[in-house]
Design a protein around this motif. Sequence first.
Motif, mmCIF file in Angstrom:
data_model
loop_
_atom_site.group_PDB
_atom_site.id
_atom_site.type_symbol
_atom_site.label_atom_id
_atom_site.label_comp_id
_atom_site.label_asym_id
_atom_site.label_seq_id
_atom_site.Cartn_x
_atom_site.Cartn_y
_atom_site.Cartn_z
ATOM 1 N N ASN A 1 -43.056 -19.972 3.826
ATOM 2 C CA ASN A 1 -43.243 -19.518 5.204
ATOM 3 C C ASN A 1 -44.619 -19.876 5.751
ATOM 4 N N VAL B 1 -36.695 -11.518 8.416
ATOM 5 C CA VAL B 1 -35.715 -12.515 7.977
ATOM 6 C C VAL B 1 -35.502 -12.407 6.469
ATOM 7 N N THR C 1 -36.424 -14.494 4.098
ATOM 8 C CA THR C 1 -36.283 -15.769 3.404
ATOM 9 C C THR C 1 -37.680 -16.290 3.077
ATOM 10 N N ARG D 1 -37.347 -22.590 1.735
ATOM 11 C CA ARG D 1 -36.160 -23.383 2.024
ATOM 12 C C ARG D 1 -36.493 -24.840 1.718
ATOM 13 N N LEU E 1 -34.528 -19.474 9.613
ATOM 14 C CA LEU E 1 -33.344 -19.141 8.823
ATOM 15 C C LEU E 1 -32.855 -20.267 7.928
ATOM 16 N N TYR F 1 -28.589 -13.433 17.387
ATOM 17 C CA TYR F 1 -28.828 -12.798 16.092
ATOM 18 C C TYR F 1 -28.450 -11.325 16.099
ATOM 19 N N SER G 1 -29.413 -14.531 5.506
ATOM 20 C CA SER G 1 -30.856 -14.479 5.263
ATOM 21 C C SER G 1 -31.076 -13.420 4.201
ATOM 22 N N GLY H 1 -32.965 -20.603 1.745
ATOM 23 C CA GLY H 1 -32.641 -20.531 3.156
ATOM 24 C C GLY H 1 -31.135 -20.583 3.336
ATOM 25 N N ASN H 2 -30.711 -20.426 4.572
ATOM 26 C CA ASN H 2 -29.282 -20.505 4.886
ATOM 27 C C ASN H 2 -28.895 -21.980 4.943
#
Length: 343
Positions: A22, A43, A45, A48, A177, A235, A273, A299-300
Amino acid sequence: MDAPDIHLLSAGTALPGAPVDNAALAGRFGMDTLWEQWIDTFVGTRTRHLAVDLKTGEPKFRLTDLCEQAGSRALETAGLTAGDVDLVVLGTSTPDQLMPATVNMVAERLGIDAVATYQLQSGCTGAVQALNMARQLLMAGEHHTALVLGGDVCSKIFDVETDLSALSPEEMVNVALFGDGAGAAVLTTRPQDRSARLVRVLTRLVGLNREPGQVLEWFTKSDRNPDRAASREDYKAIEAAVPVMAAEVLDELLDDLGWAADDLDFLLPPQLSGRMTDLIVKRMDAPHPTEITCVAETGNTGNALPFLQLERLLPRMATGDRAVAVAVESSKWIKAGFALERG
């Protein structure tokens, strides 16, 4: 003649490049530490993987590249070769191009030819739809071994030069995300030792008279409109609807199979998430199963996620173990899931 049982032999996955945390994401987009903290807190997460170079925006991987890696890994784990495959199905919301279909480019890379191939255009339930389609075709008796693929490269939608502070929340949240990735599974009518039986697959559209929760545009040179966001997400609507839909899928699968919640050994919940997955699992209220989740690290990744979960699940399943996976798509509201049992 009775339809044959369908067995899941293996799963394989591929993630592009090193994980992006992040802090790196916030730094690239010129956001302060408060945005980084917002991702961590709201979130959930942490990292990613991205198929584009975060510094330049140049693509490093295409979906074809990732699906090739995942498919090769799944076949190797199953002890099979390209010549053993007589059906290929891909689920994705982000194909490399409209034509040729990405599934056919992956088949070529893997050396698969003279077989039936199908590509399904769908969001987060596309992987389950692909599993369902392969299962139905195998049960019909015309095929024996299917390579089922799922993946997405969402980062190609993002402009790394974008000023995130100027975006609306429904646009900005997607940057935090999503990650990129691909997965694959081998299904067959010919079981092996330690294969898991795919006993039920559910996929159902429930979006009548409901506004889409997520929109992903496909722009061409003739219709590119800078006032229309390439990707946007409601969201709040997703946060309200998905836990309820996920619980409904779990209950329906258990009822259909005559399983009690206490019979469940593993649960593969939707991977929206880190924070959303926690909320979903609480709403599903399954008492004892081991949760298989990975979204906080990956991550998604859309249609790759069920395969990322399966790759973690299969080595852990013992004889008699039961598992249920659930996926929910918010684009036009689809709920889906599947159940596995190791004989």
